[in-house]
Design an enzyme around this catalytic site. Structure first.
Site, PDB file in Angstrom:
ATOM      1  CE1 TYR A  75      84.571 -92.896  80.385  1.00  0.00           C
ATOM      2  CE2 TYR A  75      84.664 -95.289  80.263  1.00  0.00           C
ATOM      3  CZ  TYR A  75      84.522 -94.057  79.639  1.00  0.00           C
ATOM      4  OH  TYR A  75      84.318 -93.990  78.298  1.00  0.00           O
ATOM      5  CG  PHE A 127      57.618 -90.980  68.366  1.00  0.00           C
ATOM      6  CD1 PHE A 127      56.621 -90.089  68.737  1.00  0.00           C
ATOM      7  CD2 PHE A 127      58.921 -90.668  68.681  1.00  0.00           C
ATOM      8  CE1 PHE A 127      56.934 -88.910  69.411  1.00  0.00           C
ATOM      9  CE2 PHE A 127      59.243 -89.501  69.358  1.00  0.00           C
ATOM     10  CZ  PHE A 127      58.238 -88.623  69.715  1.00  0.00           C
ATOM     11  CB  THR A 128      59.169 -87.552  65.234  1.00  0.00           C
ATOM     12  OG1 THR A 128      59.386 -87.541  66.644  1.00  0.00           O
ATOM     13  CG2 THR A 128      57.839 -86.875  64.921  1.00  0.00           C
ATOM     14  CG  ASP A 218      58.631 -96.115  72.056  1.00  0.00           C
ATOM     15  OD1 ASP A 218      58.805 -95.893  73.276  1.00  0.00           O
ATOM     16  OD2 ASP A 218      58.722 -95.227  71.186  1.00  0.00           O
ATOM     17  CE  LYS A 261      59.051 -88.601  75.967  1.00  0.00           C
ATOM     18  NZ  LYS A 261      60.365 -88.567  75.305  1.00  0.00           N
ATOM     19  NE  ARG A 385      54.543 -84.757  68.372  1.00  0.00           N
ATOM     20  CZ  ARG A 385      55.832 -84.587  68.057  1.00  0.00           C
ATOM     21  NH1 ARG A 385      56.182 -84.026  66.930  1.00  0.00           N
ATOM     22  NH2 ARG A 385      56.783 -84.959  68.860  1.00  0.00           N
ATOM     23  CG  PHE A 451      58.736 -81.605  64.804  1.00  0.00           C
ATOM     24  CD1 PHE A 451      59.113 -82.731  64.096  1.00  0.00           C
ATOM     25  CD2 PHE A 451      58.946 -81.587  66.174  1.00  0.00           C
ATOM     26  CE1 PHE A 451      59.680 -83.823  64.737  1.00  0.00           C
ATOM     27  CE2 PHE A 451      59.512 -82.665  66.829  1.00  0.00           C
ATOM     28  CZ  PHE A 451      59.886 -83.784  66.097  1.00  0.00           C
TER      29      PHE A 451
HETATM   30  C1  LIG Z   1      56.852 -92.592  72.042  1.00  0.00           C
HETATM   31  C2  LIG Z   1      58.218 -91.996  72.068  1.00  0.00           C
HETATM   32  N1  LIG Z   1      59.268 -92.709  71.647  1.00  0.00           N
HETATM   33  C3  LIG Z   1      60.514 -92.200  71.645  1.00  0.00           C
HETATM   34  C4  LIG Z   1      60.768 -90.912  72.060  1.00  0.00           C
HETATM   35  C5  LIG Z   1      62.175 -90.360  71.965  1.00  0.00           C
HETATM   36  O1  LIG Z   1      62.709 -90.193  73.215  1.00  0.00           O
HETATM   37  P1  LIG Z   1      63.744 -89.004  73.588  1.00  0.00           P
HETATM   38  O2  LIG Z   1      63.025 -87.712  73.412  1.00  0.00           O
HETATM   39  O3  LIG Z   1      64.103 -89.306  74.997  1.00  0.00           O
HETATM   40  O4  LIG Z   1      64.907 -89.121  72.676  1.00  0.00           O
HETATM   41  C6  LIG Z   1      59.704 -90.139  72.528  1.00  0.00           C
HETATM   42  C7  LIG Z   1      59.951 -88.747  72.969  1.00  0.00           C
HETATM   43  O5  LIG Z   1      59.260 -87.826  72.791  1.00  0.00           O
HETATM   44  C8  LIG Z   1      58.389 -90.690  72.523  1.00  0.00           C
HETATM   45  O6  LIG Z   1      57.330 -89.971  72.939  1.00  0.00           O
END
Ligand SMILES: Cc1ncc(COP(=O)(O)O)c(C=O)c1O
Length: 460
Positions: A75, A127-128, A218, A261, A385, A451
């Site tokens: 743990y 980013f979303t 990021d 990624k 997108r 989405f």
């Molecule tokens: C540029 C970017 N930032 C953040 C994220 C969020 O990461 P996660 O999907 O691992 O939560 C993504 C995922 O698609 C991304 O492409």
């Protein structure tokens, strides 16, 4: 056509395969209807080639799988955490690490630690999930990317660059006290996987140092960004991906990472920082949302696979083959007349739905429509997108992004060149009957990140 075959051959061979199901058009029509014309709602067994995302879909190496067997599932204080910490410190140069279950877990913690209500967060395109966490913490995101990034035909080699005049205006208008950090993505996803240049990062560092503002990175696709710096920026041709990545990170104060990624794992992420106070608070908060600070919602084996994946992701041959495959697909699509975002980015091909289906207005969801049509044609799953992903502003109005794209995202080390040929042929098939394609209407809209779960019906 120019031969792109030989420049990017893979530095690995295949040891195990996953069998795929081939479907008929009738089966696919039933599946996409049941999924409300949203490719996120399809069952993966109905998909032949899955280009929904490059997130968590990589093939791990034999070394990573061996690492999974070395999981220390204690743990607290798992040895795999220390391997991961070492990989992050050594390769990215950040001092303190907080593992999280994936990227958005890190975004949540970071936003909660750094943002106070009423703050402004400038960034090189939204980013979303990143923007949503900033908004949920009370901030407003302001886009300061160069204008070229919003033009799918512009050939600027670094469309991820920040426009320092736009940034200066934001600082003038709001004052530095309201700007906790500048949010900088490498390989800007929503712009088509477009890189930021080292020169721009250096200028940005000088600007933020003058104003006492942090840069938060990021770094989800930092190695792919490094590839473009090596290929396109003067002075970097002889530097390794590893060196370039370390230099990129050195201009920033902290980072969030979706390790699903670049870092070649199926699950995992982290937050990193050079500031002790930020670390201390984040280390405390992670216990609330993810798990103890030495596992952050991950199994020990996941952290081990991530530590090894980070090392593999920085290998020059790996990254050249990865981006080379994406470029192969892009060039093939272009030779077929498919309108794509230029220049070709690092993690996928972004098809311009506005030019592909020019007869549809953005309210008829051209990119959503096109993603459904590609699936129907061949079982290739892609992602919208555009206006659906952009969502709504705080006042309820829709965002209408300039870019209305379908993302053909290529998982790392998964598909072959013949798969790329099938994908391009499918885009061509759909293009041939584009004029006859009708749009969609949204019949269900969830409150957050619509989405993922929105449902649509065909317009007649
Ligand atoms: C540029 C970017 N930032 C953040 C994220 C969020 O990461 P996660 O999907 O691992 O939560 C993504 C995922 O698609 C991304 O492409």
């Amino acid at each position: 056509m120019k031969n792109y075959k030989h420049s990017w051959a893979e530095p690995y061979k295949i040891k195990m395969v996953e069998l795929l199901r081939m479907t008929t058009r009738a089966q696919r029509l039933k599946a996409i209807k049941e999924a409300g014309f949203n490719t996120f709602l399809l069952r993966s067994e109905d998909v032949y080639i899955d280009l929904l995302t490059d997130s968590g879909t990589s093939a791990m190496s034999d070394r990573q799988w061996a690492g999974m067997m070395m999981g220390d599932e204690s743990y607290a204080g798992s040895r795999n955490f220390y391997h991961l910490e070492n990989a992050v410190q050594k390769n990215y140069g950040y001092k303190y690490l907080i593992p999280t279950h994936q990227g958005r877990g890190a975004e949540n913690i970071l936003s909660k630690v750094l943002i106070k209500p009423g703050d402004i967060v400038p960034g090189n395109m939204y980013f979303t999930t990143t923007r949503l966490h900033q908004e949920l913490a009370g901030a407003t995101f302001v886009d300061v990317i160069i204008d070229e990034a919003h033009d799918p035909l512009n050939e600027h080699p670094f469309k991820g660059n920040v426009d320092l005049n736009k940034l200066e205006k934001v600082v003038q208008e709001h004052g530095t006290g309201k700007i906790p950090y500048i949010s900088i993505a490498t390989s800007v996803n929503m712009a088509g996987g477009q890189p930021i240049s080292m020169a721009n990062l250096r200028e940005l560092r000088a600007f933020t140092a003058k104003h006492g503002i942090r840069i938060i990175h990021d770094m989800t696709r930092v190695a792919e960004n490094a590839h473009f710096i090596q290929k396109r920026e003067a002075g970097y041709a002889q530097k390794s991906i590893r060196e370039i990545v370390k230099e990129i990170c050195s201009y920033t104060d902290g980072a969030t990472m979706s390790a699903k990624k670049d870092a070649l794992v199926n699950i995992g992420g982290f937050m990193a920082t050079n500031e002790w106070e930020v670390f201390e608070e984040a280390r405390n908060l992670v216990v609330v949302y993810e798990g103890l600070h030495t596992y952050g919602g991950l199994a020990g084996r996941d952290m081990e696979a991530m530590a090894i994946g980070i090392e593999e992701s920085l290998d020059d041959n790996h990254i050249h083959a990865r981006v080379g495959q994406v470029e192969y697909l892009g060039h093939l699509m272009e030779s077929y007349g498919v309108p794509i975002v230029r220049p070709i980015g690092g993690h996928g091909i972004f098809v311009d739905a506005k030019r592909f289906l020019p007869h549809l207005s953005q309210d008829e969801f051209p990119a959503q429509t096109l993603a459904a049509e590609i699936f129907l044609d061949s079982g290739v799953r892609t992602m919208e997108r555009g206006v659906v992903s952009a969502g709504r502003k705080a006042n309820g109005e829709n965002y209408y992004p300039k870019l209305e794209l379908v993302r053909f995202t290529i998982p790392r080390r998964v598909y072959t060149q013949a798969h790329m040929d099938v994908i391009a042929e499918s885009a061509l098939n759909v293009l041939k009957r584009a004029k006859r394609i009708k749009g969609l209407q949204m019949v269900y809209e969830p409150k957050y990140l619509r989405f993922f779960q929105a449902r649509f019906e065909r317009l007649f």
